[in-house]
Write a protein that holds these residues in place. Structure first.
Motif, short mmCIF file in Angstrom:
data_model
loop_
_atom_site.label_atom_id
_atom_site.label_comp_id
_atom_site.label_asym_id
_atom_site.label_seq_id
_atom_site.Cartn_x
_atom_site.Cartn_y
_atom_site.Cartn_z
N GLY A 1 38.41 38.22 -10.65
CA GLY A 1 37.09 37.96 -11.23
C GLY A 1 36.55 36.61 -10.83
N LEU A 2 37.40 35.58 -10.87
CA LEU A 2 36.98 34.24 -10.47
C LEU A 2 36.49 34.23 -9.03
N VAL A 3 37.26 34.82 -8.13
CA VAL A 3 36.91 34.79 -6.70
C VAL A 3 35.60 35.53 -6.46
N ALA A 4 35.39 36.63 -7.16
CA ALA A 4 34.11 37.35 -7.05
C ALA A 4 32.97 36.49 -7.57
N ASP A 5 33.18 35.80 -8.67
CA ASP A 5 32.13 34.95 -9.24
C ASP A 5 31.79 33.79 -8.30
N LEU A 6 32.75 33.34 -7.52
CA LEU A 6 32.51 32.24 -6.58
C LEU A 6 31.72 32.69 -5.36
N GLY A 7 31.62 33.99 -5.15
CA GLY A 7 30.79 34.45 -4.05
C GLY A 7 31.40 35.45 -3.11
N ALA A 8 32.63 35.87 -3.35
CA ALA A 8 33.25 36.86 -2.46
C ALA A 8 32.63 38.23 -2.69
N GLU B 1 25.35 23.74 -5.69
CA GLU B 1 25.68 24.69 -4.63
C GLU B 1 27.18 25.00 -4.58
N ILE B 2 27.98 24.11 -5.14
CA ILE B 2 29.43 24.31 -5.22
C ILE B 2 29.88 24.02 -6.65
N THR B 3 30.72 24.90 -7.16
CA THR B 3 31.35 24.67 -8.46
C THR B 3 32.78 24.22 -8.23
#
Length: 315
Positions: free
Chosen positions: A191-198, A281-283
């Motif tokens: 879920g985290l990786v998807a939220d980051l933009g994957a 633009e980056i978290t």
């Protein structure tokens, strides 16, 4: 001053809090009161004398054969300038700065001395914790994706190890550059990786990366479990394989469409990343923030392989 001291190689519990002399800045140096510092995989490897395959002898020669030569670890930090050397003109006490100390280490302490030319100004919109957490993983991801693979719009990028310090930045940077991102991580972090933009997330506990049919323009391995042969099988005909954690053998053999080796520490890269963070633009993903007295716990967390993003200590 208080510092996290490592005077012998070993498990996380070898790290102890001790009193060490406060350093004084020389002509071109700056004394910084450390507000936050990252505890990274590099710190863990040095503390435990666990280096990538083939690099053990060279690393021991660099960091200490029988015991650590640099007893205070830590490279990526953020803090406030306390004093400057006689030749420093563009930094003054009270300025908020961040940077990396390279092989000199020393950031896991209340104060650290750094050459003025290696410091970036911390934007007010970026916390000390985020600045310290951003630089190590962010600069590595930026170097490989932008400088070595020229990632841009329309490209497909696979990040193997997408939930760690390098990976969380790499996913976001690749998307920022316009690429379609596939992230490889464990079940808990999909879920985290998807939220980051994957756009796609591969759970390596359920799907073997080596067995997928997809082919990518860029594959970035930040885990160290892809060889040149296995990584190349994932590439499109013009694809590039980036090995951020490679053993000596693969580092020596890296040529053509394979890139391996350490990332440089450049102030202009720090400034670029800090602007992205300040602009939203980056978290910066922070796993946990520890007091300096609990730094052994931070090392345990890094060693566990379950750290998400960055571990940070506050002296």
């Amino acid at each position: 001053m208080k510092a996290a001291v490592v005077d012998r190689y070993g498990a996380p519990d070898v790290v102890r809090i001790g009193e060490v002399p406060r350093p004084a800045p020389r002509g071109g140096e700056v004394l910084v009161r450390v507000k936050a510092a990252a505890v990274t995989s590099a710190d863990s490897r040095i503390r435990g004398a666990r280096f990538p395959a083939g690099f053990g002898l060279f690393a021991r020669l660099a960091f200490g054969v029988l015991r650590p030569r640099r007893t205070v670890l830590g490279s990526s930090f953020s803090g406030e300038v306390v004093a400057v050397g006689t030749r420093v003109r563009d930094v003054a006490p009270g300025d908020e700065v961040c940077g990396m100390t390279g092989v000199k280490l020393g950031a896991h302490a209340e104060y650290v001395v750094v050459p003025a030319r290696k410091l970036a100004r911390k934007p007010s919109a970026v916390s000390h914790e985020d600045a310290a957490g951003l630089l190590f993983g962010g600069s590595t991801a930026l170097y490989f994706l932008r400088d070595k693979a020229s990632v841009g719009p329309g490209m497909s990028v696979c990040i193997n190890g997408a939930a760690g310090a390098i990976g969380t930045n790499a996913v976001q940077l690749a998307k920022h550059f316009g690429a379609t991102v596939t992230g490889v991580t464990s079940t808990a972090n999909t879920g985290l990786v998807a939220d980051l933009g994957a756009a796609r997330v591969i759970d390596y506990t359920r799907e073997d990366l080596a067995g997928i049919a997809d082919r990518f323009d860029v594959v970035l391995d930040v885990v160290g479990n892809l060889s040149i042969a296995s990584g190349r099988r994932l590439l499109s005909p013009e694809g590039v394989l980036l090995l951020a954690v490679a053993g000596l053998g693969d580092t020596v053999r890296a040529r053509g469409n394979v890139v391996a080796g350490p990332a440089p520490e450049r102030v202009e890269d720090f400034e670029y990343l800090l602007r992205l963070a300040a602009d939203g633009e980056i978290t910066v993903v922070i796993d946990q923030i520890y007091d300096l007295c609990d730094i052994a716990e931070a090392h345990h967390r890094v060693d566990s392989g379950r750290k998400i993003g960055n571990s940070v200590v506050r002296p």
